[in-house]
Design a protein around this motif. Structure first.
Motif, mmCIF file in Angstrom:
data_model
loop_
_atom_site.group_PDB
_atom_site.id
_atom_site.type_symbol
_atom_site.label_atom_id
_atom_site.label_comp_id
_atom_site.label_asym_id
_atom_site.label_seq_id
_atom_site.Cartn_x
_atom_site.Cartn_y
_atom_site.Cartn_z
ATOM 1 N N MET A 82 -8.286 25.440 -36.832
ATOM 2 C CA MET A 82 -9.322 26.077 -37.628
ATOM 3 C C MET A 82 -8.702 26.893 -38.755
ATOM 4 N N GLY A 83 -9.185 26.663 -39.991
ATOM 5 C CA GLY A 83 -8.696 27.415 -41.141
ATOM 6 C C GLY A 83 -7.506 26.789 -41.829
ATOM 7 N N PHE A 84 -7.049 25.605 -41.330
ATOM 8 C CA PHE A 84 -5.879 24.947 -41.908
ATOM 9 C C PHE A 84 -6.225 23.499 -42.277
ATOM 10 N N GLU A 85 -5.455 22.971 -43.235
ATOM 11 C CA GLU A 85 -5.566 21.557 -43.587
ATOM 12 C C GLU A 85 -4.940 20.707 -42.477
ATOM 13 N N ASP A 86 -5.542 19.538 -42.196
ATOM 14 C CA ASP A 86 -4.978 18.637 -41.196
ATOM 15 C C ASP A 86 -3.661 18.053 -41.698
ATOM 16 N N ARG A 87 -2.737 17.786 -40.754
ATOM 17 C CA ARG A 87 -1.474 17.120 -41.065
ATOM 18 C C ARG A 87 -1.411 15.817 -40.285
ATOM 19 N N TYR A 88 -0.895 14.769 -40.947
ATOM 20 C CA TYR A 88 -0.769 13.462 -40.320
ATOM 21 C C TYR A 88 0.693 13.034 -40.358
ATOM 22 N N ILE A 89 1.186 12.496 -39.247
ATOM 23 C CA ILE A 89 2.575 12.046 -39.149
ATOM 24 C C ILE A 89 2.561 10.611 -38.616
ATOM 25 N N ALA A 90 3.127 9.686 -39.393
ATOM 26 C CA ALA A 90 3.112 8.269 -39.027
ATOM 27 C C ALA A 90 4.191 7.972 -37.991
ATOM 28 N N ILE A 149 6.173 21.607 -37.780
ATOM 29 C CA ILE A 149 5.080 21.146 -38.638
ATOM 30 C C ILE A 149 4.425 22.373 -39.258
ATOM 31 N N ILE A 150 4.423 22.432 -40.579
ATOM 32 C CA ILE A 150 3.851 23.575 -41.290
ATOM 33 C C ILE A 150 2.428 23.241 -41.709
ATOM 34 N N LEU A 151 1.472 24.063 -41.280
ATOM 35 C CA LEU A 151 0.080 23.903 -41.681
ATOM 36 C C LEU A 151 -0.229 24.841 -42.841
ATOM 37 N N THR A 152 -0.906 24.325 -43.848
ATOM 38 C CA THR A 152 -1.296 25.142 -45.000
ATOM 39 C C THR A 152 -2.755 25.552 -44.850
ATOM 40 N N ALA A 153 -3.076 26.737 -45.381
ATOM 41 C CA ALA A 153 -4.440 27.263 -45.276
ATOM 42 C C ALA A 153 -5.412 26.362 -46.023
ATOM 43 N N ALA A 154 -6.576 26.158 -45.433
ATOM 44 C CA ALA A 154 -7.612 25.347 -46.072
ATOM 45 C C ALA A 154 -8.127 26.053 -47.314
ATOM 46 N N THR A 155 -8.529 25.279 -48.312
ATOM 47 C CA THR A 155 -8.999 25.847 -49.571
ATOM 48 C C THR A 155 -10.516 25.967 -49.609
ATOM 49 N N PHE A 156 -11.182 25.780 -48.467
ATOM 50 C CA PHE A 156 -12.631 25.955 -48.396
ATOM 51 C C PHE A 156 -12.944 26.732 -47.125
ATOM 52 N N GLN A 157 -14.108 27.329 -47.085
ATOM 53 C CA GLN A 157 -14.516 28.120 -45.934
ATOM 54 C C GLN A 157 -15.814 27.571 -45.368
ATOM 55 N N LEU A 158 -15.823 27.314 -44.076
ATOM 56 C CA LEU A 158 -17.015 26.798 -43.432
ATOM 57 C C LEU A 158 -18.015 27.915 -43.201
ATOM 58 N N ASP A 159 -19.289 27.566 -43.150
ATOM 59 C CA ASP A 159 -20.291 28.541 -42.775
ATOM 60 C C ASP A 159 -20.054 28.975 -41.336
ATOM 61 N N GLU A 160 -20.547 30.169 -41.008
ATOM 62 C CA GLU A 160 -20.363 30.692 -39.657
ATOM 63 C C GLU A 160 -21.077 29.817 -38.646
ATOM 64 N N VAL A 161 -20.416 29.522 -37.527
ATOM 65 C CA VAL A 161 -20.972 28.678 -36.481
ATOM 66 C C VAL A 161 -20.935 29.443 -35.177
#
Length: 766
Positions: free
Chosen positions: A76-84, A93-105
């Motif tokens: 939650m709050g990070f961009e997904d990473r894919y490894i082939a 594996i470094i996760l970068t912060a997502a550039t969008f914010q979801l509405d509260e759930v």
């Protein structure tokens, strides 16, 4: 601890049948509970998966029948990473912060908010009712085994903890009042800190904030209006500009505060001249504004992260006080004393802090550097009136200058079933302490301390399925040189060699998670406690430090367990060379006394703590905390052995109610029984706090109205014993406190500053 969802753990698998690695954020902090999913290349169907442990690590088993696959890592709050087609040890594996914010759930489930981790107790805040608490300081008062009273934070049985926010130690407690609970992801309470922490740290609280979103300019503002006896104001503004890897941030803080503490003392002295009894009533009025500013930047590129900040604070204060004392000797009235004083302080601090962290394959390096300068000046004018002696009027000056230079480096890398950390830290301290007065009965002094501390540590953690073992060793060497009037004092200079081991084992017992821990800690005296300056209190009472104080050593054992919403901890500690205030005769006088600190014999302490935090009816969130602590402390009092072993009970009953229109009502009750702590007997007391919280526009605005100590029942009443005196104290403060706090956030983006600071223990000794 990772939980394999679709295949059993097998410790005999070959390396090519395994996928392992770790998940971290851009600041290098482990990302726990990240989803690590193995998906088929053909149709993206699920093969198996798991979640990362508290240290961010994962291990997935590959079966010979598995089709070609890829790995998806998400949190939650990070961009997904894919490894082939992953295979073997794939590193970090470094996760970068997502550039969008979801509405509260809103998510309904049975996941407990509180659970046991490998080295502490973790409480989830984000997405729970705890996020509506208010400030981080108020939130900590609701954590398991943590007590907040006034401005003091205490972990029961361990004393004041070291508090970290995203890996950086909090040096100014007001920072906790500026951080909103809605910005916090989770809090961990560590009651047995490992070797990575200084040997003087008995407990740690780690705060992790939610991932930052968005770029560009952001602003957050907090205004608090309060009323005790006097009105007061806190105002703080945070500014941030973020563009790709660059992060510029600044802070301005202003506080205007007044208080009027009062105190009643009744002291009996057992001296060669007879039994002297003195009853004192006094009070003071204090004004202390605070001016603070911070400016810094971070820069992130790939696997490297660096930054620095400069922090300045100015804390002037003025106080006026008066006291009246009646003095009796062997039951007969002897003298009436009246004391008046006016004190001004001018304290300022400059702090420059820098950090670097980088990932090199499977290795991670982090380094920190701190430079701090302090000047603390105190000017006092006093008038001492006596019914039988001539009046005394005098002034004193106390100038203290501190300088600290400190740096550390920590390297971490995977080893077998876990990882290893190696680190080194060096700090250099320079301190001048001058005290003087304009009367011949004021003893002036000029003390100087040069101190260098070098530390090395090693920590290893290993996991075998649901069993985790960690151990560490920290070695510290301190060379402290004490000068008096520019002359080296060999007898008061010290060299310390200290080895601090730690070990913990975490394991399940059915549905119960348990952990056993041992650690050794030490506490060195603060510089003021080592000062040989004799300070004037009144014509019969003086105060001094003790350059001959030895450090305190403590051995801690604890057994912790968690089951659903219940956490229990049993603890034992053995303390050697504990130092406390003692009364001794003042040289050259049969009636005057000197207060100083002395080391005490070894004693043991015991404790049991329970924390239960269920949810009822979906809108009521109660928390019950119950703790008992006891000791076998004894001392010599008036020529006889006095045993202080009565236990102290602590009870807390917190309630959070969700009201219509997403409003929150908090009603918290806390109580403490009478009993013995150290060389004192504490009287029982209790308090009730109520608060109403409401946020608007997706938390862009929030308002909180709070009334602390509703019935004004929280009191500090205790009796202190030592060899030659007994003092009963009643401290009276304006504990009933009404506050209104308004927060506003515009495009909120917290600073990504990833430095941890260094020399933090030495800073606290200033």
């Amino acid at each position: 601890m990772g939980l394999l969802l679709c295949s059993p753990v097998c410790s005999l698998l070959a390396q090519n049948g395994l996928i392992k690695g770790s998940v971290k954020d851009e600041a290098g902090a482990p990302v726990n509970f990240a989803n690590v999913i193995l998906l088929a290349e053909k149709d993206s169907s699920l093969i198996r998966g798991m979640v990362t442990g508290t240290d961010g690590t994962f291990r997935l088993v590959l079966e010979p029948s598995d089709p070609p696959a890829f790995l998806r890592v998400s949190a939650m709050g990070f961009e997904d990473r894919y490894i082939a087609r992953p295979l073997g040890d794939i590193g970090t594996i470094i996760l970068t912060a997502a550039t969008f914010q979801l509405d509260e759930v809103s998510v309904m489930g049975l996941q407990p908010l509180t659970r046991l981790t490998d080295d502490g107790i973790r409480v989830v805040v984000s997405g729970t009712y705890l996020a509506k608490t208010g400030t981080a300081f108020e939130l900590l008062g609701k954590m398991p085994f943590v007590s907040c009273s006034g401005s003091r934070i205490e972990v029961l049985g361990k004393g004041a903890p070291a508090v970290y926010i995203n890996g950086r130690q909090v040096r100014d407690q007001s920072e906790l009042t500026r951080l909103s609970s809605s910005e916090i992801k989770a809090v961990e309470v560590v009651t047995t800190p490992g070797a990575r922490y200084a040997s003087t740290v008995n407990a740690v609280i780690r705060i992790t904030t939610k991932a930052s979103f968005g770029e560009g300019f952001s602003l957050s503002d907090q205004t608090t209006l309060g009323l005790k006896h006097y009105g007061y104001l806190f105002e703080q503004v945070n500014l941030n500009y973020r563009r790709r890897g660059l992060d510029l941030f600044g802070m301005l803080n202003y506080e205007r505060y007044r208080e009027r503490p009062r105190v009643d003392n009744a002291t009996s002295y057992y001296l060669t001249s007879g039994v002297i009894e003195q009853s004192t009533t006094g009070g003071e009025t204090v004004r202390y504004p605070v001016y603070e500013g911070k400016l810094g930047l971070n820069y992130k590129t790939g696997h490297h992260d660096l930054g620095f900040y400069y922090d300045f604070s100015l804390r002037p204060s003025e106080s006026t006080g008066s006291s009246v004392a009646s003095r009796y000797v062997n039951g007969a009235f002897r003298e009436l004393l009246n004391n008046r004083d006016a004190v001004s302080r001018h304290n300022r601090q400059h702090l420059l802090s820098a950090y670097y962290s980088g990932v090199f394959g499977k290795w991670r390096l982090s380094a920190n550097f701190d430079a701090m300068w302090q000047r603390n000046n105190r000017r006092a004018g006093e008038k001492d009136l006596s019914s039988v002696h001539p009046p005394r009027s005098f002034s004193t000056v106390n100038d203290v200058a501190n300088r600290l230079l400190a740096g550390n480096a920590i390297m971490s890398f995977p080893v077998w079933q876990g990882d290893m950390r190696l680190g080194a830290e060096v700090s250099s301290i320079w301190r001048n302490d001058r005290y003087s007065g304009d009367a011949d009965y004021i003893l002036g002094n000029d003390n100087h301390i040069d101190e260098t501390t070098t530390a090395l540590f090693m920590e290893v953690g290993q996991k075998w399925g649901s069993v985790a073992v960690s151990g560490g060793l920290r070695w510290e060497y301190t060379d402290s040189r004490f000068y008096k009037f520019a002359e080296l004092q060999p007898d008061q200079s010290r060299r310390y060699h200290n080895v601090a081991p730690s070990v913990s084992v975490s394991f399940p017992v059915g549905a119960v998670q348990a952990k056993f821990s041992y650690t050794r800690k030490t506490s060195r005296p603060a510089f003021e406690q080592l000062s040989s300056a004799v300070k004037y209190i009144d014509r019969y009472t003086y105060e001094s430090g003790n350059p001959n104080l030895r450090p305190i050593y403590r051995d801690y054992l604890s057994l912790s367990s968690s089951w659903k919403d219940l956490v229990v901890e049993l603890s034992y500690s053995s303390t050697k060379d504990y130092f406390m205030w003692q009364t001794v005769p003042y040289p050259g006088s049969s009636e005057a006394t000197l207060l100083t600190r002395e080391n005490m014999p070894r004693f043991s302490s015991y404790g049991i703590m329970l924390n239960y935090s269920p949810t009822f009816l979906g809108f009521w969130h109660p928390v019950w905390l119950f703790a008992i602590t006891a000791q076998d402390f004894k001392l010599t009092h008036w020529g006889e052995t006095l045993r202080l072993k009565s236990p102290i009970g602590v009870f807390r009953f917190n309630n959070a109610f969700r009201l219509p229109w997403d409003m929150w009502l908090n009603a918290d009750l806390s109580a403490r029984t009478s009993g013995n702590g150290d060389n004192a007997r504490l009287k029982s007391c209790w308090a009730c706090n109520v608060a109403l919280y409401k946020s608007f526009a997706d938390d862009a605005w929030s308002i909180k109205l709070q009334l602390n100590d509703l019935f004004a029942t929280w009191r500090q009443e205790f009796t202190i014993y030592d060899a030659l005196s007994r003092t009963s104290v009643n401290k009276i403060s304006d504990t009933r406190d009404l506050t209104l706090t308004v927060r506003y956030n515009f495009n909120l983006a917290r600073s990504r500053y990833g430095g941890r600071g260094v020399g933090n223990v030495e800073k606290s000794r200033f």
